[in-house]
Design a protein around this motif. Structure first.
Motif, PDB file in Angstrom:
ATOM      1  N   GLU A  13       4.228  14.775  -9.210  1.00 24.80           N
ATOM      2  CA  GLU A  13       3.338  14.903  -8.977  1.00 24.80           C
ATOM      3  C   GLU A  13       2.911  14.882  -7.715  1.00 24.80           C
ATOM      4  N   VAL A  14       3.769  13.861  -7.426  1.00 29.58           N
ATOM      5  CA  VAL A  14       3.299  13.347  -6.095  1.00 29.58           C
ATOM      6  C   VAL A  14       3.787  14.490  -4.533  1.00 29.58           C
ATOM      7  N   THR A  15       3.290  15.116  -4.057  1.00 32.76           N
ATOM      8  CA  THR A  15       4.144  15.889  -3.306  1.00 32.76           C
ATOM      9  C   THR A  15       4.370  15.817  -2.083  1.00 32.76           C
ATOM     10  N   ARG A  16       4.172  14.335  -1.245  1.00 33.86           N
ATOM     11  CA  ARG A  16       4.713  13.397   0.085  1.00 33.86           C
ATOM     12  C   ARG A  16       3.520  11.501  -0.128  1.00 33.86           C
ATOM     13  N   PHE A  17       4.979  10.368   0.215  1.00 35.28           N
ATOM     14  CA  PHE A  17       3.980   9.475   0.538  1.00 35.28           C
ATOM     15  C   PHE A  17       4.370   8.890   1.507  1.00 35.28           C
ATOM     16  N   LEU A  18       4.067   7.721   1.857  1.00 37.83           N
ATOM     17  CA  LEU A  18       4.108   6.075   2.880  1.00 37.83           C
ATOM     18  C   LEU A  18       3.879   5.500   2.852  1.00 37.83           C
ATOM     19  N   GLU A  19       5.107   4.463   1.847  1.00 36.03           N
ATOM     20  CA  GLU A  19       5.366   3.358   2.177  1.00 36.03           C
ATOM     21  C   GLU A  19       4.684   2.318   2.580  1.00 36.03           C
ATOM     22  N   ILE A  20       3.614   1.438   2.785  1.00 29.19           N
ATOM     23  CA  ILE A  20       3.534   0.872   4.013  1.00 29.19           C
ATOM     24  C   ILE A  20       3.280  -1.255   3.227  1.00 29.19           C
TER      25      ILE A  20
ATOM     26  N   MET B 288       1.363  -1.327   0.292  1.00 24.55           N
ATOM     27  CA  MET B 288       0.536  -0.147   0.281  1.00 24.55           C
ATOM     28  C   MET B 288       1.066   1.373   0.233  1.00 24.55           C
ATOM     29  N   VAL B 289       0.525   2.076  -0.533  1.00 25.74           N
ATOM     30  CA  VAL B 289       0.701   3.106  -0.311  1.00 25.74           C
ATOM     31  C   VAL B 289       0.497   4.607  -0.387  1.00 25.74           C
ATOM     32  N   ILE B 290      -0.158   5.638  -0.202  1.00 23.83           N
ATOM     33  CA  ILE B 290      -0.302   6.410   0.792  1.00 23.83           C
ATOM     34  C   ILE B 290      -0.334   7.582   0.184  1.00 23.83           C
ATOM     35  N   PHE B 291      -0.558   9.194  -0.301  1.00 26.84           N
ATOM     36  CA  PHE B 291       0.147  10.084  -0.844  1.00 26.84           C
ATOM     37  C   PHE B 291      -0.796  11.073  -1.237  1.00 26.84           C
ATOM     38  N   ASP B 292      -0.200  12.661  -1.190  1.00 27.34           N
ATOM     39  CA  ASP B 292      -0.937  13.285  -1.517  1.00 27.34           C
ATOM     40  C   ASP B 292      -0.544  14.192  -3.205  1.00 27.34           C
ATOM     41  N   LEU B 293      -0.997  14.467  -3.879  1.00 29.45           N
ATOM     42  CA  LEU B 293      -1.045  15.045  -5.673  1.00 29.45           C
ATOM     43  C   LEU B 293      -0.186  16.766  -5.347  1.00 29.45           C
TER      44      LEU B 293
ATOM     45  N   PHE C 285       3.404  -5.150   3.870  1.00 23.98           N
ATOM     46  CA  PHE C 285       2.882  -6.102   4.665  1.00 23.98           C
ATOM     47  C   PHE C 285       3.053  -7.960   4.156  1.00 23.98           C
ATOM     48  N   GLN C 286       3.891  -8.021   4.568  1.00 26.25           N
ATOM     49  CA  GLN C 286       3.899  -9.699   4.369  1.00 26.25           C
ATOM     50  C   GLN C 286       2.858 -10.634   6.030  1.00 26.25           C
ATOM     51  N   LEU C 287       1.941 -11.790   5.336  1.00 28.02           N
ATOM     52  CA  LEU C 287       2.106 -12.584   6.358  1.00 28.02           C
ATOM     53  C   LEU C 287       2.941 -12.875   7.228  1.00 28.02           C
ATOM     54  N   PRO C 288       2.554 -13.324   8.746  1.00 33.58           N
ATOM     55  CA  PRO C 288       3.290 -13.896   9.740  1.00 33.58           C
ATOM     56  C   PRO C 288       3.810 -15.697   8.767  1.00 33.58           C
ATOM     57  N   ALA C 289       5.452 -16.174   8.795  1.00 33.23           N
ATOM     58  CA  ALA C 289       5.714 -17.422   8.841  1.00 33.23           C
ATOM     59  C   ALA C 289       4.827 -18.812   9.255  1.00 33.23           C
ATOM     60  N   GLY C 290       4.461 -19.606   8.143  1.00 31.88           N
ATOM     61  CA  GLY C 290       3.413 -20.680   7.782  1.00 31.88           C
ATOM     62  C   GLY C 290       1.879 -19.740   8.398  1.00 31.88           C
ATOM     63  N   ALA C 291       1.492 -18.296   7.370  1.00 37.61           N
ATOM     64  CA  ALA C 291       0.072 -18.276   7.443  1.00 37.61           C
ATOM     65  C   ALA C 291       0.078 -18.560   5.851  1.00 37.61           C
ATOM     66  N   GLU C 292      -1.531 -18.126   6.063  1.00 38.22           N
ATOM     67  CA  GLU C 292      -1.762 -18.771   4.364  1.00 38.22           C
ATOM     68  C   GLU C 292      -1.536 -17.036   3.966  1.00 38.22           C
ATOM     69  N   GLY C 293      -1.574 -17.571   1.927  1.00 34.84           N
ATOM     70  CA  GLY C 293      -1.635 -16.729   1.357  1.00 34.84           C
ATOM     71  C   GLY C 293       0.182 -15.959   1.047  1.00 34.84           C
ATOM     72  N   GLY C 294      -0.312 -14.900   0.831  1.00 34.22           N
ATOM     73  CA  GLY C 294       0.787 -14.297   0.012  1.00 34.22           C
ATOM     74  C   GLY C 294       1.248 -12.842   0.346  1.00 34.22           C
ATOM     75  N   ALA C 295       2.515 -12.128  -0.005  1.00 33.60           N
ATOM     76  CA  ALA C 295       3.212 -11.271   0.525  1.00 33.60           C
ATOM     77  C   ALA C 295       2.244 -10.153  -0.152  1.00 33.60           C
ATOM     78  N   ALA C 296       1.719  -8.873   0.649  1.00 34.47           N
ATOM     79  CA  ALA C 296       1.208  -7.751  -0.180  1.00 34.47           C
ATOM     80  C   ALA C 296       1.919  -6.715   0.336  1.00 34.47           C
ATOM     81  N   GLU C 297       1.168  -6.218  -0.739  1.00 31.61           N
ATOM     82  CA  GLU C 297       1.838  -4.486  -0.500  1.00 31.61           C
ATOM     83  C   GLU C 297       1.262  -3.446  -0.184  1.00 31.61           C
TER      84      GLU C 297
END
Length: 102
Positions: free
Chosen positions: A81-88, A1-6, A90-102
């Motif tokens: 065009e982006v004036t500021r942002f915060l990248e977040i 995920m990324v949150i941002f301003d333009l 996430f990754q599931l804990p080892a052994g949890a079902e699913g994949g990596a996520a941004e």
């Protein structure tokens, strides 16, 4: 995920074009799953927009970062065009079902 301003006013044609282009370009990268483009509604943070996406693995995330379409979008649109942002990232804990996520 990324949150941002333009640098563009919220709701302007330029802001709408940036969000639409981001959706079109970034969602077309083969390793991106579940792309979303959002407007912020929480009173608990003051960023305006957000992009989110999922990746099946760290390798898929790395491929996305190195993909020419991502690099071009960052260079030609994000950095100008982006004036500021915060990248977040996430990754599931080892052994949890699913994949990596941004």
């Amino acid at each position: 995920m990324v949150i941002f301003d333009l640098k563009h006013p919220q709701g302007s044609a330029e802001a709408k074009r940036f969000i639409a282009d981001g959706r079109r370009i970034l969602a077309s990268i083969p390793t991106v799953r579940n792309f979303g483009a959002f407007s912020q509604v929480s009173a608990k943070n003051d960023y305006t927009y957000g992009f989110s996406m999922d990746f099946a693995s760290q390798a898929d995330y790395d491929a996305y970062n190195a993909h020419p379409s991502h690099e071009q979008f960052v260079r030609e649109r994000w950095e100008t065009e982006v004036t500021r942002f915060l990248e977040i990232d996430f990754q599931l804990p080892a052994g949890a079902e699913g994949g990596a996520a941004e």
